[in-house]
Motif scaffolding. Structure first.
Motif, PDB file in Angstrom:
ATOM      1  N   VAL A 192       0.900  -1.084  -0.031  1.00  0.00           N
ATOM      2  CA  VAL A 192       0.050   0.121  -0.010  1.00  0.00           C
ATOM      3  C   VAL A 192       1.058   1.322   0.253  1.00  0.00           C
ATOM      4  CG1 VAL A 192      -1.926  -1.232   1.241  1.00  0.00           C
ATOM      5  CG2 VAL A 192      -0.184   0.124   2.390  1.00  0.00           C
ATOM      6  N   PRO A 193       0.421   2.341  -0.401  1.00  0.00           N
ATOM      7  CA  PRO A 193       1.251   3.616  -0.375  1.00  0.00           C
ATOM      8  C   PRO A 193       1.169   4.479   0.958  1.00  0.00           C
ATOM      9  CG  PRO A 193      -0.971   3.887  -1.535  1.00  0.00           C
ATOM     10  CD  PRO A 193      -0.923   2.591  -0.921  1.00  0.00           C
ATOM     11  N   VAL A 194       2.007   5.067   1.298  1.00  0.00           N
ATOM     12  CA  VAL A 194       2.030   5.888   2.436  1.00  0.00           C
ATOM     13  C   VAL A 194       1.158   7.011   2.446  1.00  0.00           C
ATOM     14  CG1 VAL A 194       3.979   7.250   2.039  1.00  0.00           C
ATOM     15  CG2 VAL A 194       3.547   6.762   4.315  1.00  0.00           C
ATOM     16  N   THR A 230     -12.727  -2.228   7.539  1.00  0.00           N
ATOM     17  CA  THR A 230     -12.157  -1.269   8.520  1.00  0.00           C
ATOM     18  C   THR A 230     -11.102  -0.343   7.700  1.00  0.00           C
ATOM     19  OG1 THR A 230     -10.581  -1.535  10.471  1.00  0.00           O
ATOM     20  CG2 THR A 230     -10.359  -3.170   9.003  1.00  0.00           C
ATOM     21  N   TRP A 231     -10.238   0.443   8.454  1.00  0.00           N
ATOM     22  CA  TRP A 231      -9.528   1.113   7.447  1.00  0.00           C
ATOM     23  C   TRP A 231      -8.108   1.428   8.174  1.00  0.00           C
ATOM     24  CZ3 TRP A 231      -7.912   6.212   8.474  1.00  0.00           C
ATOM     25  CH2 TRP A 231      -8.605   6.710   9.656  1.00  0.00           C
ATOM     26  N   PHE A 232      -7.228   1.726   7.600  1.00  0.00           N
ATOM     27  CA  PHE A 232      -5.922   2.553   8.092  1.00  0.00           C
ATOM     28  C   PHE A 232      -5.250   3.493   7.203  1.00  0.00           C
ATOM     29  CE2 PHE A 232      -4.403  -1.362   5.525  1.00  0.00           C
ATOM     30  CZ  PHE A 232      -3.427  -0.682   5.150  1.00  0.00           C
ATOM     31  N   LYS A 233      -4.443   4.414   7.753  1.00  0.00           N
ATOM     32  CA  LYS A 233      -3.773   5.238   6.931  1.00  0.00           C
ATOM     33  C   LYS A 233      -2.292   5.272   7.760  1.00  0.00           C
ATOM     34  CE  LYS A 233      -4.037  10.138   5.472  1.00  0.00           C
ATOM     35  NZ  LYS A 233      -4.542  11.292   5.457  1.00  0.00           N
ATOM     36  N   ALA A 234      -1.382   4.731   6.950  1.00  0.00           N
ATOM     37  CA  ALA A 234      -0.017   4.455   7.413  1.00  0.00           C
ATOM     38  C   ALA A 234       0.556   5.953   7.338  1.00  0.00           C
ATOM     39  CB  ALA A 234       0.855   3.499   6.823  1.00  0.00           C
ATOM     40  N   GLU A 235       1.208   6.132   8.629  1.00  0.00           N
ATOM     41  CA  GLU A 235       1.939   7.676   8.357  1.00  0.00           C
ATOM     42  C   GLU A 235       3.348   7.718   8.146  1.00  0.00           C
ATOM     43  OE1 GLU A 235       0.206  10.519   9.124  1.00  0.00           O
ATOM     44  OE2 GLU A 235      -1.492   9.326   9.317  1.00  0.00           O
ATOM     45  N   LYS A 236       3.900   6.334   7.945  1.00  0.00           N
ATOM     46  CA  LYS A 236       5.209   6.138   7.715  1.00  0.00           C
ATOM     47  C   LYS A 236       5.512   5.005   6.850  1.00  0.00           C
ATOM     48  CE  LYS A 236       6.071   4.071  12.306  1.00  0.00           C
ATOM     49  NZ  LYS A 236       6.943   4.277  13.655  1.00  0.00           N
ATOM     50  N   THR A 237       6.704   4.749   6.184  1.00  0.00           N
ATOM     51  CA  THR A 237       6.937   3.689   5.267  1.00  0.00           C
ATOM     52  C   THR A 237       7.497   2.560   5.983  1.00  0.00           C
ATOM     53  OG1 THR A 237       9.211   4.481   4.576  1.00  0.00           O
ATOM     54  CG2 THR A 237       7.171   5.081   3.127  1.00  0.00           C
ATOM     55  N   GLY A 238       7.529   1.407   5.683  1.00  0.00           N
ATOM     56  CA  GLY A 238       8.315   0.321   6.246  1.00  0.00           C
ATOM     57  C   GLY A 238       7.351  -1.032   6.081  1.00  0.00           C
ATOM     58  N   VAL A 261       4.570  -0.686   3.144  1.00  0.00           N
ATOM     59  CA  VAL A 261       4.057   0.544   3.026  1.00  0.00           C
ATOM     60  C   VAL A 261       5.108   1.135   2.208  1.00  0.00           C
ATOM     61  CG1 VAL A 261       3.344   2.859   4.132  1.00  0.00           C
ATOM     62  CG2 VAL A 261       2.663   0.619   5.054  1.00  0.00           C
ATOM     63  N   LEU A 262       4.868   1.662   1.017  1.00  0.00           N
ATOM     64  CA  LEU A 262       5.874   2.416   0.091  1.00  0.00           C
ATOM     65  C   LEU A 262       5.531   3.721  -0.062  1.00  0.00           C
ATOM     66  CD1 LEU A 262       5.868  -0.502  -2.631  1.00  0.00           C
ATOM     67  CD2 LEU A 262       7.629  -0.060  -0.762  1.00  0.00           C
ATOM     68  N   PRO A 263       6.575   4.646  -0.626  1.00  0.00           N
ATOM     69  CA  PRO A 263       6.376   5.877  -0.982  1.00  0.00           C
ATOM     70  C   PRO A 263       5.558   5.826  -2.239  1.00  0.00           C
ATOM     71  CG  PRO A 263       8.734   5.631  -0.480  1.00  0.00           C
ATOM     72  CD  PRO A 263       8.004   4.219  -0.449  1.00  0.00           C
ATOM     73  N   GLN A 264       4.707   6.751  -2.219  1.00  0.00           N
ATOM     74  CA  GLN A 264       3.909   7.033  -3.295  1.00  0.00           C
ATOM     75  C   GLN A 264       4.485   6.483  -4.796  1.00  0.00           C
ATOM     76  OE1 GLN A 264       0.439   7.221  -3.621  1.00  0.00           O
ATOM     77  NE2 GLN A 264       0.599   6.711  -5.669  1.00  0.00           N
ATOM     78  N   ALA A 265       5.574   7.158  -4.951  1.00  0.00           N
ATOM     79  CA  ALA A 265       6.398   6.949  -6.485  1.00  0.00           C
ATOM     80  C   ALA A 265       6.603   5.430  -6.426  1.00  0.00           C
ATOM     81  CB  ALA A 265       7.715   7.658  -6.497  1.00  0.00           C
ATOM     82  N   GLU A 266       7.251   4.791  -5.565  1.00  0.00           N
ATOM     83  CA  GLU A 266       7.486   3.273  -5.711  1.00  0.00           C
ATOM     84  C   GLU A 266       6.235   2.428  -5.536  1.00  0.00           C
ATOM     85  OE1 GLU A 266      10.279   1.836  -2.349  1.00  0.00           O
ATOM     86  OE2 GLU A 266      11.178   3.641  -2.516  1.00  0.00           O
ATOM     87  N   TYR A 267       5.117   2.838  -5.066  1.00  0.00           N
ATOM     88  CA  TYR A 267       3.863   1.989  -5.016  1.00  0.00           C
ATOM     89  C   TYR A 267       3.387   2.162  -6.389  1.00  0.00           C
ATOM     90  CZ  TYR A 267      -1.022   0.791  -4.651  1.00  0.00           C
ATOM     91  OH  TYR A 267      -1.930   0.127  -4.799  1.00  0.00           O
ATOM     92  N   THR A 268       3.512   3.287  -6.961  1.00  0.00           N
ATOM     93  CA  THR A 268       3.035   3.379  -8.660  1.00  0.00           C
ATOM     94  C   THR A 268       3.845   2.365  -9.468  1.00  0.00           C
ATOM     95  OG1 THR A 268       2.209   5.757  -8.233  1.00  0.00           O
ATOM     96  CG2 THR A 268       2.820   4.866 -10.637  1.00  0.00           C
ATOM     97  N   ARG A 269       5.080   2.380  -9.237  1.00  0.00           N
ATOM     98  CA  ARG A 269       6.186   1.347 -10.001  1.00  0.00           C
ATOM     99  C   ARG A 269       5.644  -0.077  -9.717  1.00  0.00           C
ATOM    100  NH1 ARG A 269      10.209   5.164  -8.849  1.00  0.00           N
ATOM    101  NH2 ARG A 269      10.700   4.151  -6.811  1.00  0.00           N
ATOM    102  N   TRP A 270       5.183  -0.294  -8.252  1.00  0.00           N
ATOM    103  CA  TRP A 270       4.855  -1.631  -8.079  1.00  0.00           C
ATOM    104  C   TRP A 270       3.704  -2.041  -8.862  1.00  0.00           C
ATOM    105  CZ3 TRP A 270       0.451  -3.474  -5.661  1.00  0.00           C
ATOM    106  CH2 TRP A 270       0.540  -4.673  -5.015  1.00  0.00           C
TER     107      TRP A 270
END
Length: 391
Positions: A192-194, A230-238, A261-270
């Motif tokens: 998921v993206p951060v 349920t839901w979550f919003k990760a505040e940090k990567t890892g 949890v990846l940075p947005q750019a890495e998530y898009t590449r994934w």
């Protein structure tokens, strides 16, 4: 006397040996796992979401408040018992009622309950607010793995099964734990993206499971025939870890959750990589496969989904039936084994595998029919599995 001393010395020696053995086991090289359990952890895990941070705050607030009440009540009680005891000349008071006392001990607890209920209710309502999610993922519990389907948002259409790494299962069977992520390592983590709100929709294929990641502050039952969220919003990567938290059968301990949890750019590449892999792996359901190709494909499917229970050599273990030499595998009627994979058997001890594609099921059946000592020469085509699925 010497005999007793000798016996005592022997007993102490045995205790020392046992203690040394225990300490050597306890001293197995294990460290804190970032995003997972920590060594000698006493408190709740470090939060990675605002909801988890609120839960931690509530935990401490309730603990401090209850401790203060405990100290106050028992201090008054013990003070009264000690200072007004009969041995120093005090006599028990005889009174019937006191309106003032009754008002006080009604109002004070009411205020305390309100002080506890308001912040707890606020957090509970926030936990259930799954609206305006950036990403929606359906999580399906299987005996004993997780299915992830991205159904809305970036990554829509991606789906895969996440199961315990095969080597981890082997380490457990051999009684040789190793690594900080022992029994938490999976083949396909949920990605998921951060900083994005992720809605998790839970359900189950067989029995009740529970999807829980402590550092996200989430736990939601996955119930067959029902949908919960349920839901979550990760505040940090890892990397963050959890486990199924509903007793779901004999392999319950081997059903970990790994969220990356990846940075947005890495998530898009994934997401782009996953869609390329899906396109490359897409199979023509009407394709007629050669035996060698199906066996090669089936070996990979078997390693990813079946080897954890039936073992890589097909010999099974304990109540797990062996596939090497199995009458159902060797049966000339190919539908016998196909129906077992589609529907399961033994009241779920052998789970259904309908979530696999027709090609994957055809490949794994063909593989087991031609692996080890079986060597039947039988080939199962995807169209045969498709026909069985409809029937």
């Amino acid at each position: 006397m010497n005999r007793k001393l000798e016996q005592s010395a022997q007993w102490l020696q045995r205790v020392g040996v046992a203690s040394a053995a225990w300490l050597s086991t306890a001293a197995w090289a294990v460290n804190d796992l970032p995003g997972g359990p920590a060594v000698r952890q006493l408190n709740l895990p470090e939060p990675a979401t605002k909801i988890a941070a609120e839960i931690n705050w509530l935990n401490w607030m309730m603990l401090i408040l209850c401790t203060a009440i405990f100290i106050a009540v028992f201090s008054v009680m013990f003070y009264s018992i000690w200072k007004h005891r009969k041995s120093v000349g005090h006599k028990a008071a005889n009174f019937h009622e006191s309106v003032t006392v009754e008002i006080v001990w009604t109002i004070v607890p009411f205020i305390i309950v309100i002080l506890m209920a308001l912040p707890a209710t606020k957090v509970l309502i926030a936990q259930k607010d799954t609206s305006n999610a950036d990403l929606t993922i359906k999580v399906t519990g299987y005996q004993w793995k997780w299915g992830y389907d991205y159904i809305r948002g970036e990554g829509e259409g991606i789906g895969f099964i996440s199961t315990l790494d095969t080597n981890q299962r082997i380490l457990s069977a051999e009684g040789k734990p190793a690594g900080d992520d022992y029994l938490l390592k999976v083949d396909n983590p949920l990605v998921v993206p951060v900083g994005k709100k992720v809605r998790i929709i839970t359900t189950a294929n067989d029995v009740i499971h529970a999807f829980a990641v402590p550092q996200f502050g989430i736990k939601q039952d996955a119930i067959p025939g029902f949908v919960r969220d349920t839901w979550f919003k990760a505040e940090k990567t890892g990397d963050f870890y959890g486990q199924c938290q509903e007793l779901c059968g004999k392999e319950h301990a081997y059903m970990p959750i790994h969220v990356k949890v990846l940075p947005q750019a890495e998530y898009t590449r994934w997401v782009e990589d996953q869609k390329k892999k899906m396109a490359a792996a897409a199979d023509d359901p009407n394709k007629v496969w050669a035996l060698s190709d199906l066996v090669a494909r089936g070996e990979k499917v078997y390693a990813a989904n079946c080897a954890a229970c039936h073992q890589p050599n097909g010999k099974g273990a304990g109540p797990i039936k062996a596939l090497d030499g199995s009458p159902k595998v060797l049966d000339a009627d190919k539908m016998t084994q196909i129906h077992v994979l589609l529907n399961g058997q033994n009241n779920g001890a052998m789970p259904a595998w309908k979530q696999l594609s027709d090609t994957e099921l055809a490949a794994v059946v063909t593989y087991t029919k031609n692996a080890w000592s079986n060597q039947t020469g039988q080939v199962v085509q995807p169209v045969e599995v498709a026909a069985a699925r409809k029937g």
